[in-house]
Write a protein that holds these residues in place. Structure first.
Motif, PDB file in Angstrom:
ATOM      1  N   ARG A 316       2.633  -2.751 -35.955  1.00  0.00           N
ATOM      2  CA  ARG A 316       3.176  -1.380 -35.963  1.00  0.00           C
ATOM      3  C   ARG A 316       3.937  -1.078 -34.673  1.00  0.00           C
ATOM      4  NH1 ARG A 316      -0.476   1.981 -35.433  1.00  0.00           N
ATOM      5  NH2 ARG A 316      -2.423   0.784 -35.623  1.00  0.00           N
ATOM      6  N   LYS A 317       3.437  -1.535 -33.515  1.00  0.00           N
ATOM      7  CA  LYS A 317       4.135  -1.293 -32.255  1.00  0.00           C
ATOM      8  C   LYS A 317       5.465  -2.042 -32.205  1.00  0.00           C
ATOM      9  CE  LYS A 317       0.937   1.274 -30.350  1.00  0.00           C
ATOM     10  NZ  LYS A 317       1.158   2.685 -29.999  1.00  0.00           N
ATOM     11  N   MET A 318       5.483  -3.267 -32.759  1.00  0.00           N
ATOM     12  CA  MET A 318       6.720  -4.045 -32.745  1.00  0.00           C
ATOM     13  C   MET A 318       7.788  -3.405 -33.626  1.00  0.00           C
ATOM     14  SD  MET A 318       5.266  -7.957 -32.791  1.00  0.00           S
ATOM     15  CE  MET A 318       6.898  -8.652 -32.674  1.00  0.00           C
ATOM     16  N   ARG A 319       7.394  -2.765 -34.717  1.00  0.00           N
ATOM     17  CA  ARG A 319       8.370  -2.090 -35.578  1.00  0.00           C
ATOM     18  C   ARG A 319       9.013  -0.897 -34.874  1.00  0.00           C
ATOM     19  NH1 ARG A 319       4.865  -2.118 -41.249  1.00  0.00           N
ATOM     20  NH2 ARG A 319       5.214  -4.346 -41.754  1.00  0.00           N
ATOM     21  N   LYS A 320       8.291  -0.305 -33.928  1.00  0.00           N
ATOM     22  CA  LYS A 320       8.851   0.846 -33.208  1.00  0.00           C
ATOM     23  C   LYS A 320       9.845   0.433 -32.142  1.00  0.00           C
ATOM     24  CE  LYS A 320       4.944   3.994 -33.850  1.00  0.00           C
ATOM     25  NZ  LYS A 320       3.939   4.855 -33.180  1.00  0.00           N
ATOM     26  N   VAL A 321       9.789  -0.848 -31.723  1.00  0.00           N
ATOM     27  CA  VAL A 321      10.695  -1.301 -30.666  1.00  0.00           C
ATOM     28  C   VAL A 321      12.143  -1.229 -31.127  1.00  0.00           C
ATOM     29  CG1 VAL A 321      11.377  -3.315 -29.292  1.00  0.00           C
ATOM     30  CG2 VAL A 321       8.952  -2.754 -29.578  1.00  0.00           C
ATOM     31  N   LYS A 322      12.405  -1.530 -32.399  1.00  0.00           N
ATOM     32  CA  LYS A 322      13.784  -1.516 -32.905  1.00  0.00           C
ATOM     33  C   LYS A 322      14.364  -0.100 -32.870  1.00  0.00           C
ATOM     34  CE  LYS A 322      12.483  -1.093 -37.790  1.00  0.00           C
ATOM     35  NZ  LYS A 322      12.580  -1.719 -39.134  1.00  0.00           N
ATOM     36  N   ASP A 323      13.470   0.931 -32.846  1.00  0.00           N
ATOM     37  CA  ASP A 323      13.923   2.324 -32.731  1.00  0.00           C
ATOM     38  C   ASP A 323      13.905   2.804 -31.289  1.00  0.00           C
ATOM     39  OD1 ASP A 323      14.217   2.451 -35.500  1.00  0.00           O
ATOM     40  OD2 ASP A 323      12.115   3.064 -35.771  1.00  0.00           O
ATOM     41  N   GLN A 324      13.832   1.852 -30.327  1.00  0.00           N
ATOM     42  CA  GLN A 324      13.824   2.135 -28.888  1.00  0.00           C
ATOM     43  C   GLN A 324      12.627   2.989 -28.479  1.00  0.00           C
ATOM     44  OE1 GLN A 324      17.589   3.696 -27.617  1.00  0.00           O
ATOM     45  NE2 GLN A 324      18.729   1.868 -28.239  1.00  0.00           N
ATOM     46  N   GLN A 325      11.506   2.793 -29.168  1.00  0.00           N
ATOM     47  CA  GLN A 325      10.243   3.425 -28.776  1.00  0.00           C
ATOM     48  C   GLN A 325       9.356   2.338 -28.172  1.00  0.00           C
ATOM     49  OE1 GLN A 325       8.445   5.698 -31.921  1.00  0.00           O
ATOM     50  NE2 GLN A 325      10.406   6.475 -32.657  1.00  0.00           N
ATOM     51  N   PHE A 326       9.414   2.220 -26.867  1.00  0.00           N
ATOM     52  CA  PHE A 326       8.733   1.139 -26.169  1.00  0.00           C
ATOM     53  C   PHE A 326       7.321   1.602 -25.779  1.00  0.00           C
ATOM     54  CE2 PHE A 326      13.288   0.735 -25.400  1.00  0.00           C
ATOM     55  CZ  PHE A 326      13.524  -0.537 -25.899  1.00  0.00           C
ATOM     56  N   GLU A 327       6.457   1.608 -26.762  1.00  0.00           N
ATOM     57  CA  GLU A 327       5.080   2.036 -26.540  1.00  0.00           C
ATOM     58  C   GLU A 327       4.201   0.824 -26.269  1.00  0.00           C
ATOM     59  OE1 GLU A 327       3.725   4.277 -29.820  1.00  0.00           O
ATOM     60  OE2 GLU A 327       5.256   5.843 -29.651  1.00  0.00           O
ATOM     61  N   LEU A 328       3.345   0.950 -25.242  1.00  0.00           N
ATOM     62  CA  LEU A 328       2.411  -0.115 -24.913  1.00  0.00           C
ATOM     63  C   LEU A 328       1.155   0.025 -25.767  1.00  0.00           C
ATOM     64  CD1 LEU A 328       2.663  -0.137 -21.017  1.00  0.00           C
ATOM     65  CD2 LEU A 328       3.956  -1.506 -22.660  1.00  0.00           C
ATOM     66  N   ILE A 329       0.498  -1.090 -25.974  1.00  0.00           N
ATOM     67  CA  ILE A 329      -0.771  -1.073 -26.717  1.00  0.00           C
ATOM     68  C   ILE A 329      -1.887  -0.756 -25.726  1.00  0.00           C
ATOM     69  CG2 ILE A 329      -2.363  -2.430 -28.106  1.00  0.00           C
ATOM     70  CD1 ILE A 329      -0.006  -4.113 -29.028  1.00  0.00           C
ATOM     71  N   PRO A 330      -2.547   0.384 -25.881  1.00  0.00           N
ATOM     72  CA  PRO A 330      -3.588   0.753 -24.905  1.00  0.00           C
ATOM     73  C   PRO A 330      -4.866  -0.063 -25.115  1.00  0.00           C
ATOM     74  CG  PRO A 330      -3.510   2.368 -26.668  1.00  0.00           C
ATOM     75  CD  PRO A 330      -2.400   1.389 -26.943  1.00  0.00           C
ATOM     76  N   GLY A 331      -5.753   0.032 -24.159  1.00  0.00           N
ATOM     77  CA  GLY A 331      -7.041  -0.627 -24.279  1.00  0.00           C
ATOM     78  C   GLY A 331      -7.217  -1.734 -23.263  1.00  0.00           C
ATOM     79  N   LYS A 332      -8.414  -2.293 -23.260  1.00  0.00           N
ATOM     80  CA  LYS A 332      -8.768  -3.355 -22.325  1.00  0.00           C
ATOM     81  C   LYS A 332      -8.092  -4.670 -22.725  1.00  0.00           C
ATOM     82  CE  LYS A 332     -12.818  -5.649 -20.342  1.00  0.00           C
ATOM     83  NZ  LYS A 332     -14.294  -5.754 -20.348  1.00  0.00           N
TER      84      LYS A 332
END
Length: 583
Positions: A316-332
């Motif tokens: 899901r995070k990788m699909r957002k990259v193409k829309d220039q939403q560079f969200e990091l995966i939180p957590g340890k």
């Protein structure tokens, strides 16, 4: 019927079987055994602890009684006391002289022992004055409870009993003994030592004993108890009439002393009190067992869905990259394969985002900073134009006044320009004392020009401190207050005296005026502001000047203000003469 092989069972069910036989059943068996063993150990320890607590109560009470018995024995053998009470005096004066010379105070022993409240002497000698701890043996005393119950044995040894108050209730504990060591006395003499009620209450209020305590005499009557349900204070109550719980555990401590023969301390604790802590822990045990049951079950379910959840999150995070939403995966950051994949994704996403910021966003921010810098420089330039304009205008007026030979007007304009320039341009934090005095002189000259003969001033400066540095504009606010608020309301005859001198390593500023003084409410407000630790408001008042001096000199600054209605105001300012102030 088809035989089911172990390998045919689904992994989820296999994990549940392992959990059932390896976790669930062992936990049940362990908790039951643990509870039974713990309950018995706690009960045994509680019984031992309460035995020690009751023994401590009994021993402390015996020690308090023995202190009183010891004093009674000392007075029994005291020849001075016996002679004082046996002598027949010809007059009250003779007794007073004998009392003052040989006896003084019967209660001299009481400060030594916390268990003793007071000491009373009783005698039927009619020539003895009953005062100062000495009381008569009259009809009231001979009919009292303590007198009657100790009548037959107090001559042999001290006796512990209870006094009875006027309302019929049991009063304080007393130790009674007859004073007749020689056996040849014609007068009856008795010493009564009253035990301290607070000592008795604190003694029996032993919080370490978890039940009720009963002090029982030789007749099995309750002398004292912590059981509020028993009415033992109004009259003697039999211990046999006390109703104890069926499962109660009794503890006894007997006294073998002659003066407390057959007395004993009895402690009663219900069985449930001994196991109260263990039973109170049952919810915790159940909660722990529930934790051991539920958490492993949930953990097994979690393990099955954890891999799918983590992989789906990365997708899901990788699909957002193409829309220039560079969200990091939180957590340890975990160390398994999915954890490594997550870290690499976060690193790649952060790198791309940083590159975009370096190329576009940083440039925009740089342009904004340059615009802000230009705007700041423009405002700074504008802030200098107006003061310089005012100074030039004042200088022009002063020159025209000089050309017209208006020397006084030119001088006042010069002073005003100097004051205005010094209040607007703070290019230096520190000035010399001479420069500060010069500024004060300019201000007072302007005020004198305004008021005419209404105000006079005098400045006395110690030449040795002219070049010492002090904070700029640190003295003139005090002078301004003296002029405006002290002298201006007067009709005439105003005088301001300023003395600046050296005292050891300090500079002393004394400002005195004969004005109207400071009103009481305003004075209290000023003193309250001086106690605050920060500069408040926009005006440069006394309090703000004082706080600014404290920032430079820390705790080395002192200010004293004395005033009275129509008596003027005196201000004493003391600052250290240092060169290492906090610039």
């Amino acid at each position: 019927m088809k035989k089911i092989h172990f390998n045919d069972i689904r992994i989820r069910n296999k994990l549940l079987l392992i959990y059932m036989f390896s976790v669930f059943l062992p936990i049940i068996l362990t908790n039951v055994i643990f509870y039974n063993v713990t309950s018995e150990n706690v009960r045994t320890q509680k019984i031992h602890d309460n035995e020690l607590a009751l023994r401590q109560v009994a021993t402390s009470f015996k020690q308090g009684v023995e202190d009183a018995v010891g004093i009674a024995s000392v007075l029994y053998a005291d020849a001075v006391v016996n002679k004082l009470l046996d002598t027949n005096y010809d007059s009250p004066v003779d007794f007073i002289l004998a009392y003052n010379n040989n006896f003084r105070d019967i209660n001299k022993y009481t400060p030594v022992y916390s268990s003793i409240r007071s000491i009373h002497l009783y005698t039927d000698n009619p020539t003895v004055i009953t005062a100062g701890g000495i009381f008569p043996i009259d009809q009231k005393q001979t009919s009292s409870h303590w007198y009657q119950t100790t009548k037959n044995i107090r001559s042999k040894y001290p006796v512990v009993t209870r006094d009875i108050a006027n309302d019929g209730e049991l009063d304080q504990f007393v130790v009674v003994r007859a004073l007749d060591a020689t056996g040849r006395s014609n007068n009856e003499k008795i010493v009564m030592i009253n035990l301290n009620e607070r000592f008795i209450e604190q003694l029996f209020a032993n919080e370490t004993f978890e039940g009720k305590i009963y002090l029982v005499n030789e007749d099995n009557n309750i002398e004292y108890s912590t059981d509020d349900s028993v009415q033992w204070r109004s009259s003697y109550a039999s211990y046999d009439a006390v109703d104890h719980p069926k499962d109660a555990i009794l503890f006894e401590e007997d006294y073998d002393a002659q003066y407390m023969s057959d007395w004993k301390v009895i402690g009663v604790i219900p069985e449930k009190n001994l196991l109260a802590e263990v039973r109170n822990s049952i919810p915790s045990i159940l909660l722990l067992a529930l934790w051991n049951f539920v958490i492993p079950t949930l953990f097994i379910i979690y393990i099955a869905g954890n891999i799918h959840f983590r992989l789906n999150t990365i997708v899901r995070k990788m699909r957002k990259v193409k829309d220039q939403q560079f969200e990091l995966i939180p957590g340890k950051n975990y160390n398994d394969e999915i954890g490594v994949l997550t870290r690499e994704y976060n690193r790649m996403t952060k790198k791309i985002k940083d590159l975009i910021n370096d190329v576009y966003i940083v440039r925009i921010q740089k342009k904004d900073l340059e615009l802000q810098k230009k705007e700041t420089q423009l405002k700074a330039l504008q802030s200098q134009i107006n003061p310089h304009f005012l100074f030039n205008v004042l200088e022009t007026i002063r020159m025209r006044s000089l050309l017209k030979q208006e020397q006084e007007t030119a001088t006042i304009i010069h002073n005003m320009a100097q004051l205005l320039r010094n209040s607007i341009t703070w290019d230096r934090d520190f000035v010399t004392v001479r420069e500060e005095v010069h500024l004060i002189h300019a201000f007072l000259e302007v005020q004198k020009y305004r008021f005419g003969d209404k105000m006079q001033y005098n400045i006395k400066l110690d030449d040795s401190i002219e070049n010492v540095l002090i904070p700029n504009m640190s003295i003139i606010p005090f002078v301004e207050n003296a002029s405006i608020h002290g002298i201006e309301p007067l009709k005439g005859g105003g005088q301001i005296n300023i003395v600046i001198e050296k005292a050891f390593d300090y500079i002393i500023f004394e400002i005195r005026d004969n004005g109207v003084g400071i009103p009481a409410d305003k004075y209290h407000h000023i003193m309250q502001l001086l106690e605050e630790d920060e500069i408040t408001g926009e005006r440069i008042g006394i309090s703000n000047v004082f706080q600014r001096l404290k920032m430079y000199y820390l705790e080395g600054v002192e200010v004293e203000i004395k005033t009275g209605r129509n008596e003027g105001t005196f201000i004493l300012l003391k600052i250290p003469m240092k060169t290492d102030v906090a610039h």
